[in-house]
Design an enzyme around this catalytic site. Structure first.
Site, PDB file in Angstrom:
ATOM      1  N   CYS A   4       0.819  -1.220   0.000  1.00 33.19           N
ATOM      2  CA  CYS A   4       0.000   0.000   0.000  1.00 33.19           C
ATOM      3  C   CYS A   4       0.854   1.272   0.000  1.00 33.19           C
ATOM      4  CB  CYS A   4      -0.891   0.040   1.229  1.00 33.19           C
ATOM      5  SG  CYS A   4      -1.987  -1.365   1.334  1.00 33.19           S
ATOM      6  N   ARG A  50       5.512  -0.302  -6.217  1.00 32.60           N
ATOM      7  CA  ARG A  50       5.464  -1.118  -4.997  1.00 32.60           C
ATOM      8  C   ARG A  50       4.497  -2.287  -5.135  1.00 32.60           C
ATOM      9  NH1 ARG A  50       6.684   2.697  -0.338  1.00 32.60           N
ATOM     10  NH2 ARG A  50       5.276   1.520   0.961  1.00 32.60           N
ATOM     11  N   TRP A  92      -2.825  -2.779  -1.682  1.00 31.74           N
ATOM     12  CA  TRP A  92      -2.424  -4.165  -1.884  1.00 31.74           C
ATOM     13  C   TRP A  92      -3.244  -4.956  -0.874  1.00 31.74           C
ATOM     14  CZ3 TRP A  92       0.081  -8.073   0.947  1.00 31.74           C
ATOM     15  CH2 TRP A  92       0.632  -9.118   0.180  1.00 31.74           C
ATOM     16  N   ASN A 128      -1.729   2.213   5.494  1.00 29.21           N
ATOM     17  CA  ASN A 128      -0.806   1.148   5.086  1.00 29.21           C
ATOM     18  C   ASN A 128      -0.500   0.332   6.343  1.00 29.21           C
ATOM     19  OD1 ASN A 128       1.322  -0.392   4.206  1.00 29.21           O
ATOM     20  ND2 ASN A 128       2.773   1.301   4.037  1.00 29.21           N
ATOM     21  N   GLY A 129      -0.616  -0.982   6.257  1.00 34.06           N
ATOM     22  CA  GLY A 129      -0.346  -1.814   7.437  1.00 34.06           C
ATOM     23  C   GLY A 129      -1.583  -2.604   7.824  1.00 34.06           C
ATOM     24  N   GLU A 143      17.091 -18.923  -6.024  1.00 32.02           N
ATOM     25  CA  GLU A 143      16.792 -17.597  -6.561  1.00 32.02           C
ATOM     26  C   GLU A 143      16.244 -17.703  -7.995  1.00 32.02           C
ATOM     27  OE1 GLU A 143      16.271 -14.709  -5.843  1.00 32.02           O
ATOM     28  OE2 GLU A 143      16.865 -13.376  -7.462  1.00 32.02           O
ATOM     29  N   LYS A 157      12.642 -16.270  -9.070  1.00 33.91           N
ATOM     30  CA  LYS A 157      12.505 -15.272 -10.142  1.00 33.91           C
ATOM     31  C   LYS A 157      11.499 -15.761 -11.176  1.00 33.91           C
ATOM     32  CE  LYS A 157      14.065 -12.599  -9.021  1.00 33.91           C
ATOM     33  NZ  LYS A 157      14.738 -11.851  -8.010  1.00 33.91           N
ATOM     34  N   GLU A 199       7.803 -15.872  -9.763  1.00 34.07           N
ATOM     35  CA  GLU A 199       7.134 -14.618  -9.428  1.00 34.07           C
ATOM     36  C   GLU A 199       6.724 -13.815 -10.655  1.00 34.07           C
ATOM     37  OE1 GLU A 199       9.384 -12.053  -6.837  1.00 34.07           O
ATOM     38  OE2 GLU A 199      11.199 -12.322  -7.985  1.00 34.07           O
ATOM     39  N   HIS A 225      16.692 -37.397  -2.143  1.00 36.28           N
ATOM     40  CA  HIS A 225      16.068 -37.521  -0.824  1.00 36.28           C
ATOM     41  C   HIS A 225      14.586 -37.144  -0.861  1.00 36.28           C
ATOM     42  CE1 HIS A 225      19.861 -38.440   1.068  1.00 36.28           C
ATOM     43  NE2 HIS A 225      20.411 -37.414   0.447  1.00 36.28           N
ATOM     44  N   LYS A 253       6.559  -4.432  -4.158  1.00 37.77           N
ATOM     45  CA  LYS A 253       7.997  -4.167  -4.130  1.00 37.77           C
ATOM     46  C   LYS A 253       8.476  -3.925  -2.699  1.00 37.77           C
ATOM     47  CE  LYS A 253      11.931  -3.446  -6.178  1.00 37.77           C
ATOM     48  NZ  LYS A 253      12.592  -4.673  -6.622  1.00 37.77           N
TER      49      LYS A 253
HETATM   50  C1  F6R Z   1      12.064 -11.200  -5.338  1.00 36.11           C
HETATM   51  C2  F6R Z   1      11.938 -10.062  -4.467  1.00 36.11           C
HETATM   52  C3  F6R Z   1      11.537 -10.284  -3.046  1.00 36.11           C
HETATM   53  C4  F6R Z   1      12.371  -9.378  -2.134  1.00 36.11           C
HETATM   54  C5  F6R Z   1      11.887  -9.496  -0.676  1.00 36.11           C
HETATM   55  C6  F6R Z   1      12.739  -8.666   0.263  1.00 36.11           C
HETATM   56  O1  F6R Z   1      12.464 -10.825  -6.616  1.00 36.11           O
HETATM   57  O2  F6R Z   1      12.154  -8.964  -4.875  1.00 36.11           O
HETATM   58  O3  F6R Z   1      11.654 -11.612  -2.677  1.00 36.11           O
HETATM   59  O4  F6R Z   1      13.710  -9.743  -2.243  1.00 36.11           O
HETATM   60  O5  F6R Z   1      10.561  -9.067  -0.589  1.00 36.11           O
HETATM   61  O6  F6R Z   1      12.723  -7.332  -0.104  1.00 36.11           O
HETATM   62  P1  F6R Z   1      13.789  -6.316   0.448  1.00 36.11           P
HETATM   63  O7  F6R Z   1      15.109  -6.709  -0.089  1.00 36.11           O
HETATM   64  O8  F6R Z   1      13.343  -4.969  -0.053  1.00 36.11           O
HETATM   65  O9  F6R Z   1      13.748  -6.413   1.942  1.00 36.11           O
END
Ligand code: F6R
Length: 615
Positions: free
Chosen positions: A2, A27, A79, A104-105, A484, A488, A491, A507, A610
């Protein structure tokens, strides 16, 4: 997550709020809304989906002169947490069309407050936790309180992590704002003041910013701002001059921000290195500040991609510096009873500096008496302000939701920390340190070469774009990268993907292998490659489609792979030590091109934010 923006004292405030909301779009959100007071009436417009829907509605109302003249407005990108994505649940939430609140929250005790308010006759139109806020304001204003006192009484009742702005038609020249854990900035203008979830959202209006501290509330008027701490004591908070407006960051000719952010890595990573390496050979990190006067172990906490960076950091620090490292998911660390035996220092990693899970882990680490450090990209963020020592990645704003350049820049700092600790605690000689610094200088060119694999990665993307599920495998330093790579891909392309340590397949996960399931392995000849190739063979024998991204030697050894991408030749030690950074590039490109093929919203994938400011 948000986003909140409010403008007070400027004509056409609602349009200025929209400009701010545009800057918070990255975000992640699923609906948006604004409210303003015009000719004594509260006007509000909301829409589901992207901001453009709200802007179109606003334009229509402006033509009808509804919104033409207002100098107080607040807006929100939502959000969804409590309640589905709908107009009713979008903010601003109002009470009797007299009070509007953006938030927000999460108000954790909203259920009980809601029941009380319903018994008093308040009518709830949404399923949100937020709606208790405007009704509580209404209740206290009806009892004769002004906006400030009403706000204080509201704060006494609510629990949770929040940042909110409230506005009332009865006080059309005031905003009540408060924050507890979620971020909030106030901007100072000339006969005007502003509020935003971050400084960037209001930097088109002012460069003078005050960050509220946790538990603060404030009454914002056109000519003055009174800030109070949690004990109602009037306080002065530092005014920070932020950089001149950076405006809306552009895509610079690329189709998506993510694409731009992948391709700019050779240019921005030297910005990370240059803060910590002097004369190309000397590391300038202050180990005392890091909490490493003596040899101790380190705890790293982070979330998502930043957590995977932490895992790689562990491998490097243990290997290069012989310092034991524990890596914990921030959301777990806070709610268990971690032992700090042998630890003096905590390192949190967060691109945004706002992830609430990570912030909470940091606060908990402080409570436990640890010295706290952070690797962060956003200067001035909450974590930056609360941590003892910040190490900035300095790669510029990352707009694509999927973390790319942030990840590799976090790795650069972790590698430099490992080298620095290695010098102090593991007898690394000056020459060896210089070599590590030299490796940092070699990185940009090496990444350029890795980016040249683009066309081969596109072929793999074509090949797996319709898969239901994809498996990533890696060993050693490349195991966290397998995690990772899977994150990627899932998502942004919405294909189910999982990463595993290559040796773990047998396993359990091997049960997932069936005909044509893509199994992608990142592999370099590091002495253990034969083991990994055997693991790959096991998947191959069960019908998996084997995709190998590897150096020449491994490609020759694993000639059975269905699709192969040979990475360019690099010096041995450089290649094996920096493999997670080098191999990040094909992992990022693959996720990007698969998502592009599938036509998903690459920069703002569904359900993701974000800046994750709820727990
Ligand atoms: C994946 C991604 C998220 C962030 C996670 C932590 O591509 O971007 O998994 O890495 O939400 O975010 P930060 O680094 O901003 O604490």
């Amino acid at each position: 997550m948000c986003g909140v923006v409010a403008v007070l004292g400027k004509r056409n405030a609602s349009h200025l709020v929209i400009e701010g909301l545009k800057k918070l779009e990255y975000r992640g959100y699923d609906s948006a809304g604004i409210a303003s007071v015009s000719q004594g009436l509260l006007q509000k417009i909301k829409s589901e989906g992207k901001l453009v829907n709200l802007i179109n509605k606003l334009d229509r109302s402006t033509k009808d002169k509804l919104y033409f003249d207002n100098s107080i407005a607040l807006g929100h990108t939502r959000w969804a947490t409590h309640g589905n994505i709908s107009l009713e649940n979008a903010h601003p939430l109002t009470s009797y069309n007299k009070i509007a609140v953006v938030h927000n929250g999460i108000i954790e005790n909203y259920q009980i407050l809601k029941e009380d308010l319903i018994s008093l006759g308040y009518n709830f139109k949404s399923q949100t936790d937020t709606e208790v806020l405007p009704h509580l304001f209404m209740k206290y204003i009806n009892l004769g309180n002004d906006l400030l006192d009403a706000g204080r009484l509201v704060l006494k009742e609510i629990k949770g992590a929040f940042a909110f702005v409230a506005m009332s038609v009865d006080f059309p020249d005031q905003l009540f704002v408060s924050r507890n854990s979620s971020p909030l900035a106030i901007g100072l203008g000339d006969k005007a003041n502003f509020v935003g979830s971050d400084a960037h959202s209001i930097d088109h209006l002012t460069q003078r910013i005050i960050y509220l501290e946790d538990g603060d509330h404030a009454l914002v008027k056109i000519n003055n701002i009174n800030i109070f701490d949690k004990n109602y004591k009037k306080v002065k908070r530092k005014i920070i001059n932020i950089q001149a407006e950076i405006g809306l960051v552009t895509k610079g000719g690329y189709k998506h921000f993510m694409e731009k952010e992948i391709f700019e890595q050779p240019v921005v990573l030297p910005q990370t290195t240059s803060s910590f390496v002097r004369n190309n050979s000397e590391i300038t990190i202050d180990l005392d500040k890091l909490g490493f006067k003596n040899k101790k172990s380190l705890i790293i906490c982070a979330a998502g991609t930043s957590y995977y960076a932490g895992m790689i950091g562990k491998y490097w620090i243990e290997q290069i510096a012989d310092i034991p490292v524990t890596v914990d998911l921030a959301s777990e660390y806070r709610y268990r009873k971690p032992s700090i035996f042998g630890q003096s220092s905590m390192l949190v990693i967060s691109q945004s500096g706002e992830s609430l899970d990570t912030l909470m882990a940091l606060r908990y680490g402080k409570e436990l008496g640890l010295k706290t450090n952070a690797i962060i990209n956003v200067e001035g963020s909450t974590i930056d302000r609360e941590v003892d020592y910040s190490l900035y990645t300095r790669v510029g704003p990352e707009i694509g939701v999927a973390s790319t350049k942030s990840f590799t820049s976090q790795l650069v700092i972790l590698f430099i920390i490992a080298a620095c600790l290695g010098k102090k605690f593991n007898n690394l000689k000056t020459l060896q340190i210089q070599k590590k610094c030299h490796y940092m200088n070699m990185l940009p060119n090496a990444i350029v070469k890795m980016l040249e694999l683009e066309s081969q990665i596109k072929i793999i993307a074509q090949n797996i774009k319709n898969s239901k599920s994809v498996i990533f495998l890696g060993r050693g330093l490349l195991y966290p990268l397998a995690l990772e790579g899977a994150l990627k891909l899932k998502e942004i392309s919405y294909i189910h993907a999982e990463g595993f340590a290559a040796g773990e397949m047998k396993h359990g996960p091997i049960a997932l292998i069936e005909d044509d399931v893509p199994v992608i392995m990142f592999l370099l000849s590091d002495g253990n490659e034969d083991k990994s190739i055997s693991n790959l063979q096991e998947a191959y024998s069960r019908g998996a489609k084997i995709i190998l991204i590897a150096d020449k030697k491994c490609i020759v050894k694993a000639s059975f792979a269905h699709l192969k991408v040979e990475i360019p030749h690099f010096e041995n030690e450089f290649q094996s030590l920096l493999s997670p950074i080098l191999m990040s590039i094909p992992a990022q490109l693959l996720a990007y091109y698969v998502a592009k093929e599938r036509g998903t919203d690459v920069d703002q994938p569904r359900n993701l934010a974000k800046s994750v400011t709820v727990e």
